[in-house]
Structure formats: structure tokens, C-alpha cells
Design a protein around this motif. Sequence first.
Motif, short mmCIF file in Angstrom:
data_model
loop_
_atom_site.label_atom_id
_atom_site.label_comp_id
_atom_site.label_asym_id
_atom_site.label_seq_id
_atom_site.Cartn_x
_atom_site.Cartn_y
_atom_site.Cartn_z
N ILE A 444 6.55 0.88 7.17
CA ILE A 444 5.60 -0.10 6.62
C ILE A 444 4.24 0.08 7.26
CG2 ILE A 444 5.07 -2.55 6.45
CD1 ILE A 444 7.24 -1.58 4.54
N GLU A 445 4.18 0.35 8.57
CA GLU A 445 2.89 0.60 9.23
C GLU A 445 2.20 1.81 8.61
OE1 GLU A 445 4.25 -1.02 13.66
OE2 GLU A 445 3.58 1.05 13.38
N TYR A 446 2.98 2.86 8.35
CA TYR A 446 2.43 4.06 7.72
C TYR A 446 1.91 3.74 6.31
CZ TYR A 446 2.60 8.53 5.21
OH TYR A 446 2.30 9.60 4.43
N ILE A 447 2.68 2.92 5.55
CA ILE A 447 2.27 2.54 4.19
C ILE A 447 0.98 1.73 4.25
CG2 ILE A 447 2.89 1.14 2.18
CD1 ILE A 447 4.33 3.84 2.41
N LYS A 448 0.86 0.80 5.22
CA LYS A 448 -0.36 -0.02 5.33
C LYS A 448 -1.57 0.86 5.60
CE LYS A 448 1.82 -4.34 6.83
NZ LYS A 448 1.98 -5.30 7.94
N ASN A 449 -1.41 1.87 6.44
CA ASN A 449 -2.54 2.78 6.72
C ASN A 449 -2.89 3.60 5.48
OD1 ASN A 449 -3.38 2.71 9.69
ND2 ASN A 449 -1.16 2.70 9.84
N TYR A 450 -1.87 4.04 4.73
CA TYR A 450 -2.13 4.78 3.50
C TYR A 450 -2.86 3.88 2.50
CZ TYR A 450 -1.28 7.20 -0.91
OH TYR A 450 -1.44 7.80 -2.12
N ASN A 451 -2.40 2.63 2.37
CA ASN A 451 -3.05 1.69 1.45
C ASN A 451 -4.47 1.38 1.86
OD1 ASN A 451 -0.72 1.61 -0.03
ND2 ASN A 451 -0.02 -0.36 0.76
N LEU A 452 -4.73 1.35 3.21
CA LEU A 452 -6.09 1.11 3.69
C LEU A 452 -7.04 2.19 3.19
CD1 LEU A 452 -8.18 -0.35 5.46
CD2 LEU A 452 -7.39 1.04 7.38
N ILE A 453 -6.60 3.46 3.29
CA ILE A 453 -7.45 4.57 2.84
C ILE A 453 -7.65 4.50 1.34
CG2 ILE A 453 -7.56 7.08 2.63
CD1 ILE A 453 -6.16 7.27 5.30
N ILE A 454 -6.59 4.17 0.58
CA ILE A 454 -6.72 4.05 -0.87
C ILE A 454 -7.69 2.93 -1.23
CG2 ILE A 454 -5.48 3.44 -2.97
CD1 ILE A 454 -4.97 6.27 -2.01
N SER A 455 -7.61 1.79 -0.50
CA SER A 455 -8.51 0.67 -0.79
C SER A 455 -9.96 1.01 -0.49
CB SER A 455 -8.09 -0.56 0.01
OG SER A 455 -8.28 -0.35 1.39
N LYS A 456 -10.19 1.84 0.55
CA LYS A 456 -11.56 2.25 0.85
C LYS A 456 -12.12 3.15 -0.25
CE LYS A 456 -11.79 0.15 4.79
NZ LYS A 456 -12.65 -1.03 4.94
N ARG A 457 -11.23 3.90 -0.89
CA ARG A 457 -11.69 4.80 -1.96
C ARG A 457 -11.91 4.05 -3.27
NH1 ARG A 457 -8.31 9.79 -4.79
NH2 ARG A 457 -9.85 10.22 -6.40
N PHE A 458 -10.96 3.17 -3.64
CA PHE A 458 -11.03 2.53 -4.95
C PHE A 458 -11.58 1.11 -4.90
CE2 PHE A 458 -9.03 5.76 -7.42
CZ PHE A 458 -8.10 6.37 -6.59
N GLY A 459 -11.81 0.57 -3.67
CA GLY A 459 -12.35 -0.78 -3.59
C GLY A 459 -11.36 -1.80 -4.12
N THR A 460 -11.86 -2.74 -4.91
CA THR A 460 -11.01 -3.80 -5.46
C THR A 460 -10.30 -3.38 -6.74
OG1 THR A 460 -12.93 -4.70 -6.67
CG2 THR A 460 -12.49 -5.58 -4.46
N LYS A 461 -10.48 -2.13 -7.15
CA LYS A 461 -9.84 -1.69 -8.39
C LYS A 461 -8.33 -1.73 -8.28
CE LYS A 461 -9.54 2.19 -11.65
NZ LYS A 461 -10.02 3.53 -12.02
N ILE A 462 -7.80 -1.38 -7.12
CA ILE A 462 -6.36 -1.34 -6.92
C ILE A 462 -5.99 -2.33 -5.83
CG2 ILE A 462 -4.38 0.07 -6.26
CD1 ILE A 462 -5.80 2.49 -7.38
N ALA A 463 -5.14 -3.28 -6.16
CA ALA A 463 -4.69 -4.29 -5.20
C ALA A 463 -3.25 -3.98 -4.78
CB ALA A 463 -4.76 -5.68 -5.82
N PHE A 464 -2.92 -4.29 -3.55
CA PHE A 464 -1.58 -4.06 -3.01
C PHE A 464 -0.96 -5.41 -2.63
CE2 PHE A 464 -1.49 0.51 -2.76
CZ PHE A 464 -2.81 0.87 -2.66
N VAL A 465 0.27 -5.61 -3.05
CA VAL A 465 1.02 -6.81 -2.68
C VAL A 465 2.27 -6.35 -1.94
CG1 VAL A 465 2.22 -8.86 -3.49
CG2 VAL A 465 0.15 -8.09 -4.66
N LEU A 466 2.45 -6.84 -0.73
CA LEU A 466 3.56 -6.40 0.13
C LEU A 466 4.46 -7.59 0.44
CD1 LEU A 466 4.76 -4.07 1.80
CD2 LEU A 466 3.30 -4.79 3.69
#
Length: 594
Positions: A444-466
Motif C-alpha cells: 500500500i505504501e508503494y501504491i501511495k507513492n505511485y499514485n502521488l507521481i500520477i497525481s502530480k502528472r495528471f493533477g485533479t483529472k484522476i482521483a484515487f479512492v483507497l
Amino acid sequence: MIKTLIKKLTSRLTIKAKLIIICIIFLCYPTVIIGYFGYQHVSETLKEKSFNYSKATIDELSVIFSERLETLRAFSFQILYDNTIYEANSDIELGKIDYSWEVNFTKYLKANLYSKYEFTELSVFFTSTEKLYQVNKSNTGNTPASFISADLYRQARTGNGSPVWVVDQQDNGINDLYLTKLVLSPSGSGSEIALIVFKIDQSELFKTFKNFEFTLKHDLSVTSSNNIELYSFNTGNQRIELSKLQLDGDIPEISETRIGNDTIYYVCKTMQPSNWKLVIKISSNELLKDVKSEASIVIILCLIGLPIILMLINFLYIDLIRPLNLLIKKMLMIEKGTIGVTIDISRTDEIGYVIRSFNNMSQQIYTLINKVLKVQLAVKDSEIKALQAQINPHFLYNTLETINWKAKINGVEEISEMVGALSCIIDANLNRSGENTILLKKEIEYIKNYNLIISKRFGTKIAFVLNVADDTLNCKIPKLIIQPLIENSVYHGLEMKKGGGTIELNIYKSENILYINVSDDGLGISPGTLTSLNEKMQEDIFNNIEANIYDSSKIGVINVHRRLKLLYGDEYGLVIHSRLRQGTSILIKIPAEE
């Protein structure tokens, strides 16, 4: 004269002492001088950024909250537009009221009460007859009539017909909050007809700030016109009391005060016409805590490095003096007639040059030694070039960690977050421990870091719910089985979708089975493609077993499915559901092992 004095002092010092003095000077100079000015620069930069952020936040909150307050004020005027209050006063004075009249008037009050979710109670007190009518949204008792007729009435009169905010204060804060309005005669005589009191639901009124709390970096308070704290949000650090701040009179946009060993900066804005204040409080100690911590670490590292430097100086001293003593000894042997004396040494510095010259003058053996040295140097040079030509992932990981540390020191938190996330991803892919399964909480920690990078690239276009059940965090799962599914949702489901969407990760267990569901509301999979994908997932898993399991460049949906079947059996794996232009859901089913 100074030059002569320095020359006399240095002439009495040994080479070793001179080296120690020089190294200590070069160690202390950057630590004290550069470190001090660097700390001052970083501190001022952090303060400026914090002030700018706080001013922008307080301006935005002030506009939003002022609009909400203005809406409630406007409603207190609007309730008089249909003349019901005036007519009710006339009926009461003429004695035209009965049970049916009171039922209808109560319904009228409830209709107005329920039209605004910020109100919990509505009271109308008719002045001439001292008649009181109250309705509320709960089963709790109404506001005491004595409070309405005395305190609220007294404060409402200060508004002269305009709405007035009234705070019922207790020792530890506020008890209730009211919006009051005195109803005057429509004839213009100024006589008082009734008092309208709206009791405020504080949680609904201040919901605006609740929505901002996850972005706030410092303490926030809302105070009344007489500095009673109506709402406060604490970031978790030591609470800063408003009573210690100067909030009266014309307050500068940014002010500061000294409290103990801490400097408190506060940004204040007054909202009209309520005359309430929004205050953001910034503790200097908390603001600079990380900078001071990093500075302390640098100083400690320098102090730790001092013994190492002294050891290196001693090594350097031995490295310089011993060859010279040996050379002197061999020269004395030649002076005494010993022919063919050589010094076997492979140095490329000035001392090495002197010794090689000595060997060349001594015997022809030097030629052989010189050839051996050349061969050795060539081999070493080839090894160095080969090493330089390689890209070492471990070096890249360590370099990213250094960049992360530098970014934190310079207050560039966004870069620090992204570098830290990328370091975590690289570390997971390196698999330095050689483990094939890890705890779910590490994944989950690894997934959160991956999602952080994705969010920096796409901004608010892609939202993550965990959504992860607590009783699943210690379950063991194969490494890197969730990220390929999230990556599939990003690049095949949401990246090309207009407006973006949401990826939801739900993890739970039932009857010793762990369920991991990755779903999105993206473009979905066409029926033909979905059929082909399911057929490939049913193929013999023993074809190219090694490629399926170990080749990280081919990790995908099919690969994850085959890995799970190999590890746990045919009853486990992936189940894919998808509808074109409606989204995709992938469910992982594996044993819940701890």
C-alpha cells in the motif's frame, strides 16, 4: 609584520600539524559561515512562502464564508416580505387567535426554519403581548424565554432593525450562536413589533472550514467582533491562544508577537458586515522545526566527520613521509656502493616520479618494473572505464535519496514528495532483499507513492479512492500485483477519457480469502477485446513459466493472473468485469495468509 609572524609560527610546526590546521579550517568555514547564511536564507524563504499561502487561503475563505453569512442576513429580511409577522402581531393584539391559528402560524415558522440547513431553531417574540412562538429541528427543548426577552432582545436593539449576531458565551468557549432581528413597524414610526431569533447550527455554519482543513498548514480561528473564539482548527501542534494575540483596532495584514521562546505570526482579516475575524496563526518554532533539525544533523555529521578527517590526515602523513625516508635510506646504500638498489613502489604522484627516477638511475631492472606498472595502470584504467559505462540502479536510488534530502532542506516540499515517491518505487523494483511476498501494508505504501507521481502528472483529472480494511494490512501478498492493475486503469481507462475519472482500490477479507478490487469509471473494454483477454488468461500457465514470473518488463494483467495461479492454484487469480464507456473492475482473489 603579520606575514613574518605567520612564517615563524609555521616553520616550527610539523607537516602533520599543518595538515590538521588546514583541514580544520576548511571544515569549520563552510559549517559556520555558509551554514549560518544558508539557514537564514531558508528561514526567510519558508516564512515568505508560508505568509503568501496563508494570505491566499484567508482571502479565499473570507469570500466564501462572507457570502454564507450574507445569505443568512438576507433571509432574515426576506421572512418579512410576505407580511405574515405583521399580520400575526395584529391578530394577537386583537385577540383573533385560536388553536387553528397557532397551528398554521407554527407551520409557517417551520417552513422558514427548514428552508435553511444552518438554522436549528426559530423563535418569534411579540413585544407588545410578550407572546413567544418557537420551533426547532430536534426533540431538544427550546431556548428559554427569559434569555430571549432579556439578553437577545437587548443586543438585537443595537441593530435598529438590522440583523445582529449574538454569541452565548461560556468559560470554555461559546454555548450557542444566534442571528437576531428586531421587527419595526412598517409605518415608519420606529415602534418595535417583534423579535426574530434564529439559533444557528454551528457545525453547518462552519462546514466551509471543515472542507478546507485537509489543506490547512497552520492553526485557523474565527472570532466574533469582541474576540470570542467561534471556531478553531488546530494542526496538531501546541495550541496558540487567541487571548495572547493583539486582535483589537486596525490590525496589520501580518502581525507577530512573542510568546515564551516562540514568535507567533498571525494573518488576520475582518469580514463585513458581521465584523468577525479570520485568523491564521503560525508558530515560528513549528515552521522552522524541520530546518533546525536538518541544521543540527549537518552539525552532528560535521562533528562525526572530524575524527575521520584526523585519521585521514595521519594516513596522508604516513603516506608522504615513509616513502621519503625509504628513498633516503636507498640513496645512502648507493653512496656506500651497493649497486642495483631499487624501490618497488607504484605511485603516480610527485613522490612516485622521484622514486621512478631513482630506480631508472640504479639498474636496468627498472625497465621491467616500469613495464609491469604500465600494464597494471592499463588494466585499472579499463576497469574504471567499464564501471563508468554502467548505469547502476542502486546508485540512482541513492542519488534520488540525496536529492530528496536537499529538497527538504531548501523547503521544496513538492519535489521532495515526488523524489521520495520515485525512490520508493525504484527500491521496490530493485528487490534488494530478494523477497517474493511482502506485507500488504508495504505494498500500500508503494501504491501511495505511485499514485502521488500520477497525481502530480495528471493533477485533479484522476482521483484515487483507497479503502483498506484494517484486518488485512498484515496479510502477505506477491510483490507488485496491484500496481500493474492501477497502471492499466490510468493509461487504458482514464488518460484518454475527457474530464478524467476515479480509480478505487478496495481491499477486504472474508472466510480466509483476501479480495483486492481495482475499479475505474473510464473508457472500459470492448466486448471483443474482453473476450480475447479472458481467453489468454485461460491458457496453459506452464508455457514460458520463467518469463511469466521473473521478467518484470512483462508484468501486466495476464502476467499477474498467471503468477497467482502458479502460487496458489487454479481457484485463485483475477476476474475482470468491464463495459464499454462505463468502466472496468478487476478483482484479485488469493488466500489471506499472515
